[in-house]
Design an enzyme around this catalytic site. Structure first.
Site, PDB file in Angstrom:
ATOM      1  N   GLU A 120       0.864  -1.183   0.000  1.00 16.32           N
ATOM      2  CA  GLU A 120       0.000   0.000   0.000  1.00 16.32           C
ATOM      3  C   GLU A 120       0.898   1.230   0.000  1.00 16.32           C
ATOM      4  O   GLU A 120       1.861   1.295   0.772  1.00 16.32           O
ATOM      5  CB  GLU A 120      -0.887   0.037   1.249  1.00 16.32           C
ATOM      6  CG  GLU A 120      -1.901  -1.078   1.330  1.00 16.32           C
ATOM      7  CD  GLU A 120      -2.687  -1.078   2.637  1.00 16.32           C
ATOM      8  OE1 GLU A 120      -3.579  -1.926   2.773  1.00 16.32           O
ATOM      9  OE2 GLU A 120      -2.399  -0.244   3.524  1.00 16.32           O
ATOM     10  N   ASP A 179      -5.363   9.326  10.277  1.00 16.82           N
ATOM     11  CA  ASP A 179      -4.010   8.828  10.522  1.00 16.82           C
ATOM     12  C   ASP A 179      -3.463   9.282  11.869  1.00 16.82           C
ATOM     13  O   ASP A 179      -3.711  10.394  12.314  1.00 16.82           O
ATOM     14  CB  ASP A 179      -3.068   9.296   9.412  1.00 16.82           C
ATOM     15  CG  ASP A 179      -3.430   8.686   8.068  1.00 16.82           C
ATOM     16  OD1 ASP A 179      -3.786   7.496   8.067  1.00 16.82           O
ATOM     17  OD2 ASP A 179      -3.373   9.386   7.056  1.00 16.82           O
TER      18      ASP A 179
END
Length: 278
Positions: free
Chosen positions: A50, A61
């Protein structure tokens, strides 16, 4: 349509082992080092990669990945340059699946049709877009599928039986189960709870289920991989990269190796899960 992701999970199923899925941020700490890291990941044991698309407002995040995104943006990384990284990687590796992960805004600004055409031409296999719910499938998911890209969706512990079919409806490639609620890189995942959740998802889909968030060590990777079709590791790799940088935040001779070494140990853990799963 069979993508590299479908092919890779098919191969792993025949081998009877789960996947190690690794996450790195495009352009962290700079584009050249980032390409070197991408190139060593498959040999170190990454089955699927990824690649984070740096964004100025990465709300899902944790601190490690946010900082990685900022380093990448500071180094001049754009979505166009991220696709360039993919193209450069594909010059020497046509087998390892590559998934772009991030937020919709940079793609929207780039232009959906142009982005999908350029991503496909560069050698991208799938997309994970964390801020596009199934209700907005027309925006990107359906055009991506039409362009021949997998659209990989996130399921979480709060995705209930009523919601799950909507989440899975246009998902392809694999399902990414987020094992703990909250931001990336936080608490560790509980293997037995993960196992129950994976089984629940599998009642609704034949797709592989990979589990991420909270996996930092080979032991944790093994425990989680034994319950699923793959373990996803991101924040731990970013931390290893960051620890190798110099005082100015630039790459050193140790940077590429620091990431590769951790991936190799995580891969050994995941490969050990085959025995644990039997």
């Amino acid at each position: 349509m069979t993508t590299r992701i479908d092919t890779r999970f098919g191969e792993l199923k025949q081998q009877g082992r789960p996947a190690l899925v690794t996450f790195v941020m495009a352009g962290d700490p700079d584009l050249d080092t980032s390409l070197q890291i991408l190139k060593v990941l498959p040999a170190a044991g990454a089955d699927v990669i990824e690649i984070g698309m740096p964004f100025t407002d990465p709300m899902a995040d944790g601190p490690a990945i946010q900082a990685a995104g900022l380093r990448a943006l500071k180094a001049g990384t754009t979505l166009k340059k991220t696709l360039g990284l993919v193209r450069d990687f594909r010059a020497t590796d046509n087998a390892t699946p590559l998934v772009l992960m991030g937020y919709y805004n940079p793609i929207y600004i780039y232009g959906v049709d142009a982005f999908l055409a350029d991503a496909k031409a560069a050698g991208v296999d799938g997309l994970i877009i964390v801020d596009l719910p199934p209700e907005e499938d027309e925006e990107l998911c359906l055009p991506a599928m039409k362009a021949g890209l997998n659209f990989i969706r996130l399921a979480t512990p709060t995705t209930d039986e009523k919601r799950l079919p909507a989440v899975l409806a246009n998902t392809s490639g694999f399902v990414y189960y987020v094992s703990i609620t909250g931001i990336t890189g936080s608490a560790s995942a509980d293997a037995s709870a993960v196992g129950a959740a994976v089984q629940r998802i599998k009642r609704h889909t034949n797709l592989p289920v990979c589990v991420g968030f909270g996996i930092r060590t080979p032991d944790a990777a093994q425990a989680i991989a034994a319950q699923a079709n793959g373990a996803v590791v991101g924040s731990a790799l970013i931390d290893a990269l960051k620890a190798s940088l110099n005082a100015e935040g630039r790459a050193t001779k140790a940077t590429v190796g620091a990431v590769a070494d951790l991936v190799a140990s995580l891969a050994a853990g995941v490969r050990g899960a085959k025995q644990a799963a039997e």
